[in-house]
Design a protein around this motif. Sequence first.
Motif, PDB file in Angstrom:
ATOM      1  N   TYR A 130       0.976  -1.183  -0.026  1.00 39.23           N
ATOM      2  CA  TYR A 130       0.007  -0.037  -0.038  1.00 39.23           C
ATOM      3  C   TYR A 130       0.745   1.298   0.040  1.00 39.23           C
ATOM      4  N   PRO A 157      -5.737   2.875   2.665  1.00 40.54           N
ATOM      5  CA  PRO A 157      -6.470   1.700   2.021  1.00 40.54           C
ATOM      6  C   PRO A 157      -7.802   1.365   2.857  1.00 40.54           C
ATOM      7  N   ARG A 184     -17.330  -3.488   4.001  1.00 40.35           N
ATOM      8  CA  ARG A 184     -16.598  -4.114   3.021  1.00 40.35           C
ATOM      9  C   ARG A 184     -16.386  -5.636   3.413  1.00 40.35           C
ATOM     10  N   GLU A 194      -9.331  -3.455   0.418  1.00 43.09           N
ATOM     11  CA  GLU A 194      -9.141  -2.765  -0.741  1.00 43.09           C
ATOM     12  C   GLU A 194      -7.551  -3.091  -1.573  1.00 43.09           C
ATOM     13  N   ALA A 195      -7.798  -3.681  -2.655  1.00 42.07           N
ATOM     14  CA  ALA A 195      -6.568  -4.093  -3.161  1.00 42.07           C
ATOM     15  C   ALA A 195      -5.618  -2.970  -3.493  1.00 42.07           C
ATOM     16  N   GLU A 250      -3.814  -2.122  -6.073  1.00 46.78           N
ATOM     17  CA  GLU A 250      -3.936  -1.376  -7.432  1.00 46.78           C
ATOM     18  C   GLU A 250      -5.103  -0.566  -7.195  1.00 46.78           C
ATOM     19  N   ALA A 251      -6.352  -0.946  -6.565  1.00 42.32           N
ATOM     20  CA  ALA A 251      -7.475   0.163  -6.588  1.00 42.32           C
ATOM     21  C   ALA A 251      -7.121   1.198  -5.608  1.00 42.32           C
ATOM     22  N   PHE A 252      -6.289   0.885  -4.711  1.00 45.64           N
ATOM     23  CA  PHE A 252      -6.085   1.913  -3.873  1.00 45.64           C
ATOM     24  C   PHE A 252      -5.298   3.221  -4.746  1.00 45.64           C
ATOM     25  N   VAL A 261      -5.355   3.846  -8.023  1.00 44.08           N
ATOM     26  CA  VAL A 261      -6.174   4.443  -8.633  1.00 44.08           C
ATOM     27  C   VAL A 261      -7.016   5.358  -8.004  1.00 44.08           C
ATOM     28  N   ARG A 262      -7.590   5.244  -6.809  1.00 49.11           N
ATOM     29  CA  ARG A 262      -8.280   6.182  -5.937  1.00 49.11           C
ATOM     30  C   ARG A 262      -7.459   7.485  -5.585  1.00 49.11           C
TER      31      ARG A 262
END
Length: 329
Positions: free
Chosen positions: A74, A194, A216, A220-221, A223-225, A227-228
Amino acid sequence: MRTAAQAGGLLTHSRLSSFRACPRRHWMRYELGLAPERDGLALRVGSAFHLALDALAGGGDPAPALEESLDDPYDLALVAAMVTVHTERWAREPFDIVASELAFDLPLVNPATGRPSTVWRIAGVIDAIAELPDGRLALVERKTTSRDFSPGSEYWLQLHMDPQLSVYVLAARQLGYAIDTILYDVTRRPRMRPRRATPEEKRRYKANGDLYANQRAEDEAPEAFAVRVAAAMRARPDYHFARAEIARLDQDLADCAAELWAQQKTLRLAQRTGRWYRNPGSCYAPFPCAYLSVCQFRDLEDVTPNGFIRLEDVHPELPEVSSAYPAGG
């Protein structure tokens, strides 16, 4: 690797800053060589961010630098997003890099006599030297921070007194670079973290078996973190990025040289007397001191506390730019 005696004769911005903030902190870190096993988030992010930008400046891929310096996926995702959006933000305002990660190890000179110290040398690493579009030569200083750096904030006022910038201009000029200005490049570190899975005992389900929207089932992955984080930084570029020129007059540089000489004398006195007083005002400002939990210990010369390591080289951030280090300490 430098020996303890060699490292002891070097003054860096970090070392002098530590001594000014709290002599006892300096004693633990630079005289005893005690360091936390793991750096705090701010230092991890800042160091990795610098390494990645340096790789880009050299035409390389920043990914290996990030993977080598960060073990938390992360943290890696956070810095990768910061680097990506930083590059996008300044793509339309380029400058030519003349030198990158420029190390220096120079004599510390008494400004009153012109004679070098027999104990200390001044050392550091300049982020970059750049030629601006108008032909001027700029010392580039990159920083990450969580502080407010909006126009007119105290952040910019403080930089006009920042000794690190003055030292680096003096060093760059001694190395032959005719520095005209300082280009300060600051990036706000997002406070985002994350999204973690909701603990089982706190989960609440709808009639159809789905979790409520604010809960949840999984972390959160990374990669998604990433992007966010990138999306949040792109949405507010002026909040997350700023560049400004910082001036240094000849008198500012002369004052800095005199202050360096005065500070080394105070530091040398502390070494000779073994008096390293505490400054409780620095325990939590601007962040909790990494040595707070062990500051009261009385056997630190012989015992390495849990969570700390003993450094052989108290300046691991410096490359070996010279073998001519005088002994100090």
